[in-house]
Scaffold this motif. Sequence first.
Motif, mmCIF file in Angstrom:
data_model
loop_
_atom_site.group_PDB
_atom_site.id
_atom_site.type_symbol
_atom_site.label_atom_id
_atom_site.label_comp_id
_atom_site.label_asym_id
_atom_site.label_seq_id
_atom_site.Cartn_x
_atom_site.Cartn_y
_atom_site.Cartn_z
ATOM 1 N N HIS A 113 25.237 53.509 27.587
ATOM 2 C CA HIS A 113 24.804 53.344 28.963
ATOM 3 C C HIS A 113 25.573 52.199 29.620
ATOM 4 C CE1 HIS A 113 21.668 51.217 31.440
ATOM 5 N NE2 HIS A 113 21.458 52.425 31.917
ATOM 6 N N GLN A 114 25.675 51.087 28.906
ATOM 7 C CA GLN A 114 26.423 49.933 29.420
ATOM 8 C C GLN A 114 27.900 50.270 29.585
ATOM 9 O OE1 GLN A 114 25.333 47.246 30.718
ATOM 10 N NE2 GLN A 114 23.240 47.875 30.218
ATOM 11 N N VAL A 115 28.452 50.984 28.619
ATOM 12 C CA VAL A 115 29.874 51.313 28.675
ATOM 13 C C VAL A 115 30.149 52.286 29.825
ATOM 14 C CG1 VAL A 115 31.765 52.429 27.422
ATOM 15 C CG2 VAL A 115 30.282 50.815 26.235
ATOM 16 N N TRP A 116 29.247 53.251 29.987
ATOM 17 C CA TRP A 116 29.383 54.204 31.093
ATOM 18 C C TRP A 116 29.423 53.450 32.425
ATOM 19 C CZ3 TRP A 116 27.067 55.809 35.563
ATOM 20 C CH2 TRP A 116 27.356 57.105 36.014
ATOM 21 N N ILE A 117 28.508 52.487 32.568
ATOM 22 C CA ILE A 117 28.480 51.681 33.802
ATOM 23 C C ILE A 117 29.795 50.899 33.941
ATOM 24 C CG2 ILE A 117 27.374 49.736 34.987
ATOM 25 C CD1 ILE A 117 24.750 50.590 33.606
ATOM 26 N N SER A 118 30.260 50.330 32.835
ATOM 27 C CA SER A 118 31.468 49.506 32.926
ATOM 28 C C SER A 118 32.682 50.344 33.340
ATOM 29 C CB SER A 118 31.727 48.750 31.617
ATOM 30 O OG SER A 118 32.181 49.649 30.629
ATOM 31 N N TYR A 119 32.774 51.592 32.850
ATOM 32 C CA TYR A 119 33.889 52.458 33.262
ATOM 33 C C TYR A 119 33.822 52.732 34.771
ATOM 34 C CZ TYR A 119 34.747 53.705 28.332
ATOM 35 O OH TYR A 119 35.020 53.687 27.004
ATOM 36 N N HIS A 120 32.598 52.986 35.251
ATOM 37 C CA HIS A 120 32.464 53.284 36.676
ATOM 38 C C HIS A 120 32.715 52.039 37.528
ATOM 39 C CE1 HIS A 120 31.029 57.086 35.187
ATOM 40 N NE2 HIS A 120 31.079 57.567 36.419
ATOM 41 N N GLN A 121 32.257 50.890 37.030
ATOM 42 C CA GLN A 121 32.519 49.652 37.780
ATOM 43 C C GLN A 121 34.015 49.364 37.819
ATOM 44 O OE1 GLN A 121 29.881 47.001 35.691
ATOM 45 N NE2 GLN A 121 28.369 47.071 37.345
ATOM 46 N N LYS A 122 34.669 49.587 36.701
ATOM 47 C CA LYS A 122 36.117 49.372 36.645
ATOM 48 C C LYS A 122 36.805 50.292 37.663
ATOM 49 C CE LYS A 122 40.060 48.130 34.351
ATOM 50 N NZ LYS A 122 40.678 48.821 33.235
ATOM 51 N N TYR A 123 36.389 51.568 37.663
ATOM 52 C CA TYR A 123 36.975 52.506 38.616
ATOM 53 C C TYR A 123 36.781 52.002 40.051
ATOM 54 C CZ TYR A 123 37.881 56.464 41.584
ATOM 55 O OH TYR A 123 38.374 57.245 42.589
ATOM 56 N N HIS A 124 35.560 51.590 40.362
ATOM 57 C CA HIS A 124 35.286 51.167 41.739
ATOM 58 C C HIS A 124 36.062 49.909 42.107
ATOM 59 C CE1 HIS A 124 32.528 54.233 43.064
ATOM 60 N NE2 HIS A 124 31.987 54.210 41.856
ATOM 61 N N SER A 125 36.265 49.023 41.154
ATOM 62 C CA SER A 125 37.031 47.831 41.505
ATOM 63 C C SER A 125 38.518 48.178 41.687
ATOM 64 C CB SER A 125 36.780 46.688 40.515
ATOM 65 O OG SER A 125 37.610 46.823 39.403
ATOM 66 N N LEU A 126 39.036 49.112 40.872
ATOM 67 C CA LEU A 126 40.425 49.551 41.069
ATOM 68 C C LEU A 126 40.573 50.288 42.404
ATOM 69 C CD1 LEU A 126 41.196 50.833 37.448
ATOM 70 C CD2 LEU A 126 42.232 48.842 38.569
ATOM 71 N N HIS A 127 39.569 51.068 42.727
ATOM 72 C CA HIS A 127 39.585 51.813 43.987
ATOM 73 C C HIS A 127 39.653 50.836 45.168
ATOM 74 C CE1 HIS A 127 38.270 54.572 47.151
ATOM 75 N NE2 HIS A 127 38.561 55.569 46.330
ATOM 76 N N ASN A 128 38.837 49.787 45.100
ATOM 77 C CA ASN A 128 38.851 48.787 46.180
ATOM 78 C C ASN A 128 40.191 48.065 46.253
ATOM 79 O OD1 ASN A 128 36.268 49.432 46.818
ATOM 80 N ND2 ASN A 128 35.351 47.719 45.680
ATOM 81 N N LYS A 129 40.786 47.848 45.071
ATOM 82 C CA LYS A 129 42.042 47.118 45.040
ATOM 83 C C LYS A 129 43.202 47.960 45.589
ATOM 84 C CE LYS A 129 45.210 45.089 41.638
ATOM 85 N NZ LYS A 129 45.429 44.903 40.198
ATOM 86 N N TYR A 130 43.296 49.211 45.118
ATOM 87 C CA TYR A 130 44.477 50.019 45.461
ATOM 88 C C TYR A 130 44.296 50.883 46.705
ATOM 89 C CZ TYR A 130 46.408 48.741 40.905
ATOM 90 O OH TYR A 130 46.905 48.045 39.840
ATOM 91 N N CYS A 131 43.078 51.253 47.012
ATOM 92 C CA CYS A 131 42.849 52.153 48.156
ATOM 93 C C CYS A 131 41.793 51.574 49.076
ATOM 94 C CB CYS A 131 42.401 53.538 47.686
ATOM 95 S SG CYS A 131 43.199 54.147 46.213
ATOM 96 N N PRO A 132 41.989 50.370 49.599
ATOM 97 C CA PRO A 132 40.971 49.810 50.468
ATOM 98 C C PRO A 132 40.807 50.679 51.715
ATOM 99 C CG PRO A 132 42.995 48.512 50.597
ATOM 100 C CD PRO A 132 43.203 49.549 49.521
ATOM 101 N N SER A 133 39.568 50.905 52.104
ATOM 102 C CA SER A 133 39.398 51.836 53.244
ATOM 103 C C SER A 133 39.359 51.063 54.555
ATOM 104 C CB SER A 133 38.106 52.632 53.069
ATOM 105 O OG SER A 133 37.052 51.765 52.744
#
Length: 332
Positions: free
Chosen positions: A312-332
């Motif tokens: 559960h923690q790892v699943w959250i961490s993968y999604h958090q990582k994705y969202h932080s990369l998304h904010n970094k590379y594709c800021p809206s």
Amino acid sequence: MISLKHRKLLVGLLAVFSVLAVWTNRRTSTRVQDKVLIVESGEDELSIETVDWSRVAYVTYATSSDYLCNAVILTAELRKLTQANIVTLIEANLLDDHVTSLLTALKQSSTVVEIDSVDERASDSWDHSFVKLHSFNLTQFDRIVYLDCDALLLKPIDYLFLLPWDHQIFAHAYWTDLQLGSYLMVLSPSTHVFNTLWRLVKNRNKDKNIYDMDILSTVSPSYLYDPSHVGATKKYLLPAYPNIMLTGELKTKNHNTFLKSRYASQPLSDWPSMRQNISLVHFSDWPDPKPWVFNNIYDDLPVCDGLSCSDHQVWISYHQKYHSLHNKYCPS
Ligand SMILES: *[C@@H]1O[C@H](CO)[C@@H](O)[C@H](O)[C@H]1NC(C)=O
Ligand SMILES: *[C@@H]1O[C@H](CO)[C@@H](O)[C@H](O)[C@H]1NC(C)=O
């Protein structure tokens, strides 16, 4: 290229795995039958120094602005870890004003190759899935590691270029018996093979839902090889572990299919350490949506009780990582 000694080692390994594959096939029938062998990952068996990096490439594709952002994330993260070429295939009709800044970002980390739209009627992302078959047409390279871009890169994956170059290799869809997944492929491009596959795409029955992996699964293995190229005429499957896992795996309780498959018959007690060794995760939580569709990832947490709490923690961490990369590379 690969030294003779190492080739022999791999041939030995493959012989063991082919016996296993044939044995397992006797027990169960699959669409691909006994024409599929499991290939062991090269890992440290072969020498990375022997690869000519100018002749190999990672390839991904994007057919919508969401996937364009994913391609930016994946290629930028890959760029930090490899000297190989990185190519993003995009359909020419994707190139409108909305995507200019993403495209600029993408061109910083990869070579963008435009291809003609596969099918004008294509309406959802699956209809575009044939685009990835164009990897076979990139004959300026000797070897390609194709990746769907809705994946999170956790470790360097250059070792995939060490798998035997005369094999066309597909991810083992590990929740099935011996079916292939086209979300990760290790290929040798060939005009002959591409033309053969492309003919099948063009001639498919458009009233049926036929996707890239259906074509790749049902095609005779010999179609995947160039007749001018002596060598294997089998389809090879890449074991899921340690190469690629679906995020949905973290929502299952006992990881039976992952642990008890023939390439990783490890006990559940090994799971936390196996989980740490995985190179890539593919965002696939079907029927739940992909991470860029989530507004709030906490709306869909896997159930945490007993063993699955750390998943559960790892699943959250993968999604958090994705969202932080998304904010970094594709800021809206
Ligand atoms: C395959 O590649 C060749 C050479 O780059 C190109 O001329 C051809 O149009 C490509 N085929 C398709 C269907 O895109
Ligand atoms: C994880 O990887 C490490 C380093 O390669 C290895 O020593 C260990 O045995 C692996 N763990 C499992 C459970 O495969």
